[in-house]
Write a protein that holds these residues in place. Structure first.
Motif, mmCIF file in Angstrom:
data_model
loop_
_atom_site.group_PDB
_atom_site.id
_atom_site.type_symbol
_atom_site.label_atom_id
_atom_site.label_comp_id
_atom_site.label_asym_id
_atom_site.label_seq_id
_atom_site.Cartn_x
_atom_site.Cartn_y
_atom_site.Cartn_z
ATOM 1 N N SER A 118 70.393 86.024 35.208
ATOM 2 C CA SER A 118 71.044 84.866 35.831
ATOM 3 C C SER A 118 70.394 83.601 35.286
ATOM 4 O O SER A 118 69.179 83.553 35.071
ATOM 5 N N GLY B 78 75.936 83.512 34.916
ATOM 6 C CA GLY B 78 75.190 84.761 34.932
ATOM 7 C C GLY B 78 75.775 85.785 33.986
ATOM 8 O O GLY B 78 76.906 85.655 33.514
ATOM 9 N N ARG C 72 81.276 86.779 37.400
ATOM 10 C CA ARG C 72 80.115 87.357 38.064
ATOM 11 C C ARG C 72 80.650 88.272 39.164
ATOM 12 O O ARG C 72 81.089 87.807 40.222
ATOM 13 N N ASP D 198 71.894 90.950 39.421
ATOM 14 C CA ASP D 198 71.332 89.925 38.533
ATOM 15 C C ASP D 198 69.812 89.907 38.593
ATOM 16 O O ASP D 198 69.208 90.316 39.581
ATOM 17 N N ASP E 86 74.879 87.134 41.640
ATOM 18 C CA ASP E 86 74.477 85.770 42.007
ATOM 19 C C ASP E 86 73.488 85.704 43.169
ATOM 20 O O ASP E 86 73.709 84.969 44.128
#
Length: 420
Positions: free
Chosen positions: A31, A36, A82, A105, A169
């Motif tokens: 990320s 990301g 993402r 991530d 995220d």
């Protein structure tokens, strides 16, 4: 299926768990905050869930209707690519009872020269599995997939549905993936498998990462003036806002006597000038923990701005105010003696004789998981703190193999206790 049999299976086939984690680490899913690289990892998790015969959903948080207008949506994260994966292990009754959660991530790898081993190798050495994401948080993804595979092979059918969410995220104050997962798939109970040292986190502090900006009143050819002002800014924040946070957390019964009050305000960086440009601009960057609301905190910060303006003016410095650079994390908690928490303690005791510490955490996705998912949510994990060598966010990040086996046994036992 009973706990003893499941634990024996985990011991006999632990190399499969280690290999799965290694494979996940080899997939770069860094990320960078505003964007990301989770998609490949999410696709891989989706594939494994489908191979287990689980009902599987692959989606972006933005696929939820109205998500970008949600009060806790934070713009600037580029969520289109993402993805979340949520899989449902169907039960006798079609009710979503328990959700296990882990994020795909990782933080940035950083300088590869700082690593003794390839950060994307997933190498197993001396009883440890190394690589970016090893203990934050890919060990948890591997654990959930491995345990569900063993249960499937034994034809275990839970009383009610078991959900697993591998979400996007999380790093750098994101939380959109977690929020979207629990909003789309509300479950009665939730375990966030992103934690440290086998602790049960029944409470998540509020807080935020914040920058204070200031500049010289006049044009300058040196960063000397703003650099001198940094000490004034830090001292003022310490004496006002920092002291208030430390006293507040020490008075909170969930945090009193822990390390959190001492670290309730931590500085992440400061700068005067910018490598030869912006010589008249400065900033101080910090993170804080609180049990206050966002409105209460920003009212306090406004008062601190006024104090800083008075102190900086004689130095020819103008304060431009505070700015939040992450989401504001809400203070949340569940009863530390709840049935869900006690059942997890029992599961740990059954598989290892180990009684986990039930305590509060600092900033975590519990903020949105509890608020928008289930008030019964709590965290549990065997990651390693970012203050430790080889811990989360550090070079040479690793997870201990024995701890990983303990975690798999405990999660497996918990599933059987909850849904068996």
């Amino acid at each position: 299926m009973n706990i003893t049999k499941l634990c024996n299976m985990i011991d006999e086939r632990k190399d499969e768990l280690f290999s799965l984690l290694s494979d996940l680490i080899k997939i770069n899913s860094e990320s960078f905050g505003s964007y990301g690289n989770e998609e490949e990892c999410a696709r891989y998790v989706e594939k494994l869930c489908k191979e287990l015969g689980l009902e599987t959903d692959f989606f972006s948080p933005l696929d939820l209707e109205g998500f970008a207008n949600h009060p806790d949506y934070m713009p600037g994260r580029n969520l289109e690519n993402r993805y979340n994966v949520v899989a449902r292990y169907a039960g006798e009754q079609n009710q979503d009872e328990l959700m296990l959660m882990a994020h795909t991530d990782t933080v940035k790898i950083g300088d590869p020269a700082d690593w003794e081993l390839d950060p994307l190798s997933g190498e197993i050495k001396d009883g440890k599995i190394y690589g970016r994401g090893a203990c934050d948080d890919k060990y948890a993804i591997a654990t959930a997939l491995f345990v569900m595979k063993l249960l499937k092979e034994e034809a275990f059918v839970p009383k009610k549905n078991l959900l697993f969410a591998a979400y996007s995220d999380e790093e750098y104050g994101g939380s959109h993936g977690a929020m979207a997962a629990v909003m789309k798939y509300p479950a009665k109970s939730i375990v966030s498998m992103d934690g440290d040292d086998a602790q049960i986190w029944h409470c998540g502090s509020g807080g935020q990462e914040v920058k204070y900006f200031f500049r010289t009143k006049d044009t300058v050819d040196s960063a000397k003036d703003v650099s001198k002002a940094i000490a004034v800014v830090i001292d003022t924040i310490e004496e006002t806002f920092g002291d208030a946070r430390r006293k507040e957390m020490e008075q909170n019964p969930f945090y009193k006597g822990t390390i959190i009050p001492q670290t309730a305000l931590r500085y992440m960086g400061s700068r005067g000038g910018n490598d030869g440009s912006d010589l008249g601009k400065g900033e101080v960057y910090f993170v804080f923990y609180t049990d206050k609301t966002k409105e209460e905190i920003w009212s306090e910060l406004k008062d601190v701005e006024n104090i800083l303006s008075q102190k900086l003016a004689p130095l020819g410095i103008v304060g431009d105010g505070f700015e939040g650079v992450t989401r504001f994390f809400h203070y949340v908690f569940c009863n530390p003696d709840s049935d869900d928490v006690n059942l997890l303690v029992e599961a740990s005791m059954d598989v290892s004789g180990r009684k986990p510490l039930v305590c509060g955490s600092c900033l975590s996705d519990l903020s949105v998981i509890s608020k928008y998912g289930s008030s019964r949510a709590f965290g549990f994990g065997v990651g390693r703190d970012f203050s430790e060598a080889g811990g989360a966010h550090q070079p040479n990040e690793y997870v201990d193999c024995d701890e990983l086996v303990y975690f798999a046994k405990t999660i497996g036992a918990y599933i059987l206790k909850m849904l068996g």
